[in-house]
Motif scaffolding. Structure first.
Motif: not given
Length: 384
Positions: A293-294, A296-297, A301, A362, A366, A370
């Motif tokens: 998930k990290k 993909d984020y 970004r 990463y 989270m 961010k």
């Protein structure tokens, strides 16, 4: 008296990864993407096993190669997960972290003047160990092949002095090797007397499909040393448990180096490792889901900001290009740290072929991911 120190030691430089971490420590509000440290705690059941070992006074030396039951557990683990078959008593050594496993492997197979091919950009920990053996690191550019080894191009790097080729884990690029590319590589090396050192420390953090090892290719097993361990799979970096898997004739020689450099890995850590590789065989799966998930984020970004990057399929790193910003990777990283208090690692830390890129880990919360990416976005916009 400094002039009497071993010249090979004097020539070793402190890793730029550590340099940037130390620079970042000077800022109170820094977001660091610089260290490859899992952001999970060691699983509770593994910690409990370590505590129990202390309470039961399992604090004595073990056999040099490690506890027999740990080597048996390791053999079952890699057989079940990756189709690798090794004899616990003769082909597995428990080491003080994967780094020591790499060290004893190089010291066993390398002599003065030998060459070791390092597909690059590459983790900087190999080069010093190669040089301490009196051998020569030879960097091989993979940037034109999406950070994978092109067997046809590799042929041009092989000489009569080539003794070993390192197949690195996906650090710093996040790019793994699929079964087809490894089979093509094996075919090109089949008739060559060259050792392979396959660093598979991130094997449990492969996002698409399963991890593949070149040692699973029958023609490669007898010339391959597999390096693995529990630092990344079970978030046990400080426990210092590494593993080497190699044919008996190699392991017989490697154990000599190991016994005089470390005697044995920590007995307490070994007992915890048994728990990790048995009850905790699938502990990495939940961690991998979070990392995915990290990933993909972070990828979404960064590419939205205009960075060119390949989607990582292993480990917890992404390696975007900074070439369009008209600064060296070092200058970009320093300026980003000074202006926005975000620490990344300049690509040049991973060989000259890493120039033009930065490594972002990463493996952080989270919230930090961010916030850090918000700051990076603000920084690159200021460059327009």
């Amino acid at each position: 008296m400094e002039h009497l120190i071993n010249k090979q030691v004097l020539d070793i430089q402190v890793s730029n990864i550590r340099k940037f971490s130390e620079m970042a420590a000077k800022y109170d509000d820094v977001i660091t993407f610089a260290i490859g440290q899992p952001d999970f705690a060691t699983p509770e059941h593994v910690k409990a096993s370590g505590k129990l070992a202390i309470d039961r006074n399992r604090t004595e030396y073990t056999t040099n190669a490690g506890l027999p039951e740990l080597r048996q557990a390791a053999a079952r683990f890699v057989s079940h997960k990756y189709g690798l078959n090794y004899i616990p008593d003769h082909e597995i050594i428990v080491t003080t972290g994967a780094s020591q496993g790499i060290d004893i492997a190089f010291r066993t197979i390398l002599s003065e003047g030998d060459e070791v091919i390092l597909p690059s950009p590459v983790y900087p920990g190999y080069e010093p160990l190669i040089k301490l053996c009196g051998a020569i690191p030879v960097y091989f550019d993979t940037t034109e092949d999406q950070f994978r080894i092109n067997p046809d191009r590799l042929k041009n790097a092989i000489t009569t002095k080539t003794r070993c080729i390192v197949i690195p884990s996906p650090n710093p690029t996040g790019i793994t090797f699929d079964a087809e590319s490894l089979e093509r590589l094996a075919e090109s090396l089949q008739d060559k007397e060259i050792f392979l050192l396959s660093d598979e420390i991130y094997s449990e953090l492969t996002y698409e499909g399963r991890h593949h090892s070149i040692a699973a290719v029958p023609s490669m097993r007898e010339k391959t040393i597999v390096i693995n361990g529990l630092s990344k799979s079970h978030s046990m970096t400080g426990w210092r448990i590494g593993l080497t898997f190699a044919p008996a004739y190699l392991t017989k020689q490697m154990i000599k180096v190991h016994q005089y450099s470390a005697t044995c890995a920590s007995s307490i850590s070994q007992h915890a490792a048994i728990e990790a590789l048995t009850t905790g065989m699938d502990d990495a799966l939940s961690m991998k889901d979070v990392y995915r998930k990290k990933r993909d984020y972070a990828y979404g970004r960064l590419t939205a900001m205009g960075f060119d990057a390949h989607m990582p399929n292993g480990a917890f790193y992404i390696f975007p290009s900074v070439k369009k910003f008209n600064a060296s990777s070092f200058d970009f990283s320093v300026d980003l740290l000074q202006q926005e208090h975000v620490a990344v690692v300049p690509g040049v830390a991973f060989s000259p072929y890493g120039e033009g890129f930065v490594r972002i880990s990463y493996a952080c919360s989270m919230d930090d991911l961010k916030t850090g990416l918000d700051r990076i976005e603000r920084y690159v916009r200021s460059l327009d």
